[in-house]
Write an enzyme that holds these catalytic residues in place. Structure first.
Site, PDB file in Angstrom:
ATOM      1  N   CYS A  27       0.809  -1.123  -0.089  1.00  0.00           N
ATOM      2  CA  CYS A  27      -0.132  -0.010   0.028  1.00  0.00           C
ATOM      3  C   CYS A  27       1.023   1.189   0.130  1.00  0.00           C
ATOM      4  CB  CYS A  27      -1.098  -0.096   1.137  1.00  0.00           C
ATOM      5  SG  CYS A  27      -1.741   1.493   1.478  1.00  0.00           S
TER       6      CYS A  27
ATOM      7  N   CYS B  81      -0.409   4.103   2.212  1.00  0.00           N
ATOM      8  CA  CYS B  81      -0.094   3.802   3.537  1.00  0.00           C
ATOM      9  C   CYS B  81       1.351   4.277   4.030  1.00  0.00           C
ATOM     10  CB  CYS B  81      -0.460   2.594   4.135  1.00  0.00           C
ATOM     11  SG  CYS B  81      -1.911   1.653   3.434  1.00  0.00           S
ATOM     12  N   ASP B  82       2.287   3.669   3.102  1.00  0.00           N
ATOM     13  CA  ASP B  82       3.495   3.515   3.601  1.00  0.00           C
ATOM     14  C   ASP B  82       4.427   4.357   2.882  1.00  0.00           C
ATOM     15  OD1 ASP B  82       2.905   1.890   5.562  1.00  0.00           O
ATOM     16  OD2 ASP B  82       3.081   0.157   4.038  1.00  0.00           O
TER      17      ASP B  82
END
Ligand code: NDP
Length: 310
Positions: A134, A137-138
């Site tokens: 992701c 997300c990261d």
């Protein structure tokens, strides 16, 4: 066999939020946590884009907070995973991997989706230490660093473009000699000077002592000009598709060709009275914790109205 009023399957942001809302309505929901308690978010480390946490929050802590909040309002949380369903008539029938069964008046399916991985042992080894599925997300953790994205579809191109806005350099590792993505996404990638597309490349492993420091890649595997080399990277992002966890409901609910549950408009209604779908199992587009949480709230409100109408 136990007869449950409201049964929730899944313990990601959608499932827990549904439980919080339903619990506050006095419905005493029963949640079955499934295979991955806390859901997909627990495969990442820090969450910085969930509103309300100005400094970010550890993903496991966020999910544990949601769990405790659900318990506070009376949710009955169980560990089993549903392995079979019969939604042909109410009450709906579920079978679980611990051998138990239950029937319920209303069901919220919040079983999520699972990112596909290549199946390398190193992906497990470095999960949360440089391996991610992701970018939203990261990606932030790779500012001014070098990353690789695997895949040649729209998701891979989108993630590579997103990461190029943060990282110093992005390799897009594509197994075929062409991209599968839509033309506009291809153009975006091919015209981005920070992105280098490695066509006809496969990843066979990762290396690094304290997290990912590189990938072992093969160019034109099996061909006479096959070449194996090490690609130094700090982050390795998978973008080879997601699989919604809807298999056991597919005989009953409508899905798209990939298996995402189709709902009525932007509601969580599946078309089966009292059966709702929330979170990533019904969302091929956004796949964000906050979006899943919101759809869990909607599902609980719908379930409450449905149960009141019985
Ligand atoms: P896709 O199935 O479209 O693409 C998957 C990609 O991963 C393909 O390039 C495939 O390669 C590659 N892949 C699969 N398995 C492996 C493997 N084992 N090793 C290496 N590569 C592998 O998935 P997406 O998630 O990209 O897209 C899903 C759907 O969502 C699509 O319909 C897409 O159009 C849509 N979407 C739309 C967006 C938009 O419009 N902005 C954004 C994101 C998704 P190969 O081509 O060789 O099979």
């Amino acid at each position: 066999m136990q007869h449950i009023k409201l049964l929730i399957l899944g313990s990601g942001p959608a499932g827990y939020t549904a439980a919080i809302y339903a619990g506050r309505s006095g419905l005493t929901p029963v949640i079955y946590e499934g295979l991955q308690p806390g859901g997909q978010l627990t495969t990442t480390t820090e969450v910085e884009n969930f509103p309300g946490f100005a400094e970010g929050i550890d993903a496991n802590e966020l999910m544990e907070n949601m769990r405790q909040q659900a318990i506070r309002f009376g949710a009955d949380i169980r560990e089993a995973m549903a392995v079979r369903s019969d939604l042909s008539a109410s009450p709906y029938h579920l079978w679980f991997d611990d051998g138990s069964e239950a029937i319920c008046d209303s069901l919220i399916i919040a079983t999520g989706a699972s990112a596909k991985y290549l199946g390398l042992a190193d992906e497990e080894k470095y999960r949360g230490q440089g391996v991610s599925a992701c970018a939203t997300c990261d990606g932030f953790f790779y500012r001014k660093k070098t990353v690789a994205v695997v895949g040649g579809g729209d998701t891979a191109c989108e993630e590579a473009s997103y990461l190029a806005g943060l990282a110093e350099k992005v390799y897009l590792i594509v197994r075929k000699p062409y991209l599968r993505a839509s033309q506009i996404m291809q153009d975006r990638v091919l015209n981005n000077p920070k992105i280098e597309v490695l066509f006809e490349h496969n990843t066979i492993g990762l290396y690094g002592t304290d997290g990912v420091e590189g990938a072992h890649v093969v160019y034109r595997k099996g061909e006479t000009d096959e070449r194996r080399y090490d690609l130094p990277i700090d982050g390795f992002f998978l973008a080879i598709g997601h699989k919604p966890n809807s298999d056991i409901f597919r005989p009953w609910v409508q899905t798209d060709e990939t298996g995402y549950i189709l709902t009525e408009g932007d509601s969580p209604r599946t078309g089966i009275a009292g059966v709702f779908a929330a979170g990533d199992v019904a969302d091929p587009h956004y796949r964000q914790a906050v979006v899943a949480a919101a759809s869990g709230a909607k599902a609980a409100i719908e379930a409450e109205r449905y149960l009141a109408s019985l």
